[in-house]
Design a protein around this motif. Structure first.
Motif, PDB file in Angstrom:
ATOM      1  N   SER A  28       0.724  -1.194  -0.018  1.00  0.00           N
ATOM      2  CA  SER A  28      -0.069   0.020  -0.086  1.00  0.00           C
ATOM      3  C   SER A  28       0.952   1.227   0.105  1.00  0.00           C
ATOM      4  N   GLU A  29       0.370   2.255  -0.532  1.00  0.00           N
ATOM      5  CA  GLU A  29       1.010   3.655  -0.436  1.00  0.00           C
ATOM      6  C   GLU A  29       1.158   3.993   0.819  1.00  0.00           C
TER       7      GLU A  29
ATOM      8  N   ILE B  83       7.641   4.593   5.457  1.00  0.00           N
ATOM      9  CA  ILE B  83       9.291   4.877   5.437  1.00  0.00           C
ATOM     10  C   ILE B  83       9.820   6.110   5.476  1.00  0.00           C
ATOM     11  N   PRO B  84      10.578   6.399   6.300  1.00  0.00           N
ATOM     12  CA  PRO B  84      11.256   7.781   6.093  1.00  0.00           C
ATOM     13  C   PRO B  84      11.895   7.993   4.588  1.00  0.00           C
ATOM     14  N   GLU B  85      11.556   9.228   4.450  1.00  0.00           N
ATOM     15  CA  GLU B  85      12.044   9.580   2.723  1.00  0.00           C
ATOM     16  C   GLU B  85      13.343   9.297   2.519  1.00  0.00           C
ATOM     17  N   THR B  86      14.334   9.596   3.275  1.00  0.00           N
ATOM     18  CA  THR B  86      15.731   9.401   3.344  1.00  0.00           C
ATOM     19  C   THR B  86      15.943   7.813   3.142  1.00  0.00           C
ATOM     20  N   ALA B  87      15.271   7.021   3.538  1.00  0.00           N
ATOM     21  CA  ALA B  87      15.515   5.707   3.496  1.00  0.00           C
ATOM     22  C   ALA B  87      14.467   4.789   2.673  1.00  0.00           C
ATOM     23  N   ARG B  88      13.653   5.603   1.901  1.00  0.00           N
ATOM     24  CA  ARG B  88      12.528   4.849   0.946  1.00  0.00           C
ATOM     25  C   ARG B  88      13.302   4.239  -0.120  1.00  0.00           C
ATOM     26  N   PRO B  89      13.113   2.820  -0.436  1.00  0.00           N
ATOM     27  CA  PRO B  89      13.730   2.258  -1.659  1.00  0.00           C
ATOM     28  C   PRO B  89      12.915   2.847  -2.881  1.00  0.00           C
TER      29      PRO B  89
ATOM     30  N   HIS C 111       8.878 -11.134   0.479  1.00  0.00           N
ATOM     31  CA  HIS C 111       8.156 -11.354   1.505  1.00  0.00           C
ATOM     32  C   HIS C 111       8.851 -12.441   2.151  1.00  0.00           C
ATOM     33  N   LEU C 112       9.487 -12.103   3.413  1.00  0.00           N
ATOM     34  CA  LEU C 112      10.145 -13.052   4.478  1.00  0.00           C
ATOM     35  C   LEU C 112       9.526 -13.284   5.643  1.00  0.00           C
ATOM     36  N   LEU C 113       9.648 -14.902   5.877  1.00  0.00           N
ATOM     37  CA  LEU C 113       9.077 -15.039   7.238  1.00  0.00           C
ATOM     38  C   LEU C 113      10.379 -15.235   8.087  1.00  0.00           C
ATOM     39  N   ALA C 114      10.495 -13.883   8.911  1.00  0.00           N
ATOM     40  CA  ALA C 114      11.515 -13.196   9.568  1.00  0.00           C
ATOM     41  C   ALA C 114      11.417 -13.383  10.852  1.00  0.00           C
ATOM     42  N   GLU C 115      12.729 -13.418  11.493  1.00  0.00           N
ATOM     43  CA  GLU C 115      13.069 -13.364  12.977  1.00  0.00           C
ATOM     44  C   GLU C 115      14.193 -12.236  13.319  1.00  0.00           C
ATOM     45  N   ASN C 116      14.122 -11.893  14.469  1.00  0.00           N
ATOM     46  CA  ASN C 116      14.897 -10.863  14.928  1.00  0.00           C
ATOM     47  C   ASN C 116      15.579 -11.175  16.386  1.00  0.00           C
ATOM     48  N   GLY C 117      15.385 -12.494  16.865  1.00  0.00           N
ATOM     49  CA  GLY C 117      15.997 -12.540  18.087  1.00  0.00           C
ATOM     50  C   GLY C 117      15.009 -12.613  19.371  1.00  0.00           C
ATOM     51  N   GLU C 118      14.063 -11.443  19.140  1.00  0.00           N
ATOM     52  CA  GLU C 118      12.874 -11.539  20.194  1.00  0.00           C
ATOM     53  C   GLU C 118      11.553 -11.770  19.677  1.00  0.00           C
ATOM     54  N   SER C 119      11.261 -11.819  18.191  1.00  0.00           N
ATOM     55  CA  SER C 119      10.034 -12.245  17.728  1.00  0.00           C
ATOM     56  C   SER C 119      10.202 -12.803  16.316  1.00  0.00           C
ATOM     57  N   SER C 120       9.029 -13.267  15.824  1.00  0.00           N
ATOM     58  CA  SER C 120       8.984 -13.705  14.528  1.00  0.00           C
ATOM     59  C   SER C 120       7.917 -12.994  13.827  1.00  0.00           C
ATOM     60  N   TYR C 121       8.020 -12.698  12.405  1.00  0.00           N
ATOM     61  CA  TYR C 121       6.953 -11.952  11.760  1.00  0.00           C
ATOM     62  C   TYR C 121       7.027 -12.036  10.231  1.00  0.00           C
ATOM     63  N   VAL C 122       6.113 -11.438   9.612  1.00  0.00           N
ATOM     64  CA  VAL C 122       6.391 -11.390   8.122  1.00  0.00           C
ATOM     65  C   VAL C 122       6.856 -10.000   7.725  1.00  0.00           C
ATOM     66  N   ALA C 123       7.976  -9.916   7.028  1.00  0.00           N
ATOM     67  CA  ALA C 123       8.490  -8.734   6.414  1.00  0.00           C
ATOM     68  C   ALA C 123       8.631  -8.509   4.953  1.00  0.00           C
ATOM     69  N   TYR C 124       8.325  -7.374   4.715  1.00  0.00           N
ATOM     70  CA  TYR C 124       8.338  -7.037   3.244  1.00  0.00           C
ATOM     71  C   TYR C 124       9.467  -6.033   2.845  1.00  0.00           C
ATOM     72  N   VAL C 125      10.471  -6.700   2.113  1.00  0.00           N
ATOM     73  CA  VAL C 125      11.792  -5.618   1.802  1.00  0.00           C
ATOM     74  C   VAL C 125      12.219  -5.723   0.643  1.00  0.00           C
ATOM     75  N   SER C 126      12.671  -4.624   0.270  1.00  0.00           N
ATOM     76  CA  SER C 126      13.143  -4.356  -1.105  1.00  0.00           C
ATOM     77  C   SER C 126      14.393  -5.019  -1.408  1.00  0.00           C
ATOM     78  N   GLN C 127      14.550  -5.521  -2.573  1.00  0.00           N
ATOM     79  CA  GLN C 127      15.913  -6.040  -3.056  1.00  0.00           C
ATOM     80  C   GLN C 127      17.321  -5.299  -2.434  1.00  0.00           C
ATOM     81  N   GLN C 128      17.284  -4.049  -2.653  1.00  0.00           N
ATOM     82  CA  GLN C 128      18.509  -3.248  -2.262  1.00  0.00           C
ATOM     83  C   GLN C 128      18.852  -3.542  -0.938  1.00  0.00           C
ATOM     84  N   ASN C 129      17.881  -3.753   0.095  1.00  0.00           N
ATOM     85  CA  ASN C 129      18.180  -3.889   1.417  1.00  0.00           C
ATOM     86  C   ASN C 129      18.280  -5.225   1.982  1.00  0.00           C
ATOM     87  N   LEU C 130      18.714  -6.348   1.095  1.00  0.00           N
ATOM     88  CA  LEU C 130      18.826  -7.868   1.369  1.00  0.00           C
ATOM     89  C   LEU C 130      20.161  -8.199   0.966  1.00  0.00           C
ATOM     90  N   VAL C 131      20.904  -9.016   1.637  1.00  0.00           N
ATOM     91  CA  VAL C 131      21.846  -9.692   1.511  1.00  0.00           C
ATOM     92  C   VAL C 131      21.738 -11.222   1.923  1.00  0.00           C
TER      93      VAL C 131
END
Length: 123
Positions: free
Chosen positions: A49-50, A56-62, A70-90
């Motif tokens: 969605s728009e 997303i802060p304008e300076t960080a907007r991909p 679409h990722l099944l993600a974890e951060n050490g504290e919780s699990s969640y679904v993330a939506y991430v641009s290619q430029q921000n993944l390795v």
């Protein structure tokens, strides 16, 4: 490189041609925030969605004209679904499985740095 295609002079321009760098089942890490996740779907260009995008802060907007994962993600504290641009993944080189409760329903065991989709979920 972004290309646009004019379709037979019809005044219609096709979206840019983009290529996904990662695949379903790959274990990835966010370049800035460090969370990890396994890819379960890929949008060839931004398809959220728009409101989500504007949050997303304008300076960080991909750029929208790139694959989004679409990722099944974890951060050490919780699990969640993330939506991430290619430029921000390795690629994640930890060789550790991702801890997310939805993984076992979609994927088989973790092996060789990735997950394989269960036959039920393949197109």
């Amino acid at each position: 490189m972004k290309d646009t295609i004019q379709i037979f002079g019809a005044g219609v321009t096709a979206p840019p041609i983009v290529h996904a760098r990662f695949n379903i089942g790959d274990v990835l890490k966010h370049r800035m925030f460090g969370f990890r996740g396994v890819v379960f779907d890929i949008d060839p260009v931004f398809a959220n969605s728009e409101e989500w995008y504007e949050a997303i802060p304008e300076t960080a907007r991909p750029d929208k004209d790139q694959p989004f994962y679409h990722l099944l993600a974890e951060n050490g504290e919780s699990s969640y679904v993330a939506y991430v641009s290619q430029q921000n993944l390795v690629n994640d080189d930890s060789d550790e499985p991702v801890d997310h409760p939805a993984i076992t329903g979609m994927f088989g065991p973790y092996a060789d740095g990735k997950y394989r989709l269960r036959p039920l979920h393949r197109h």
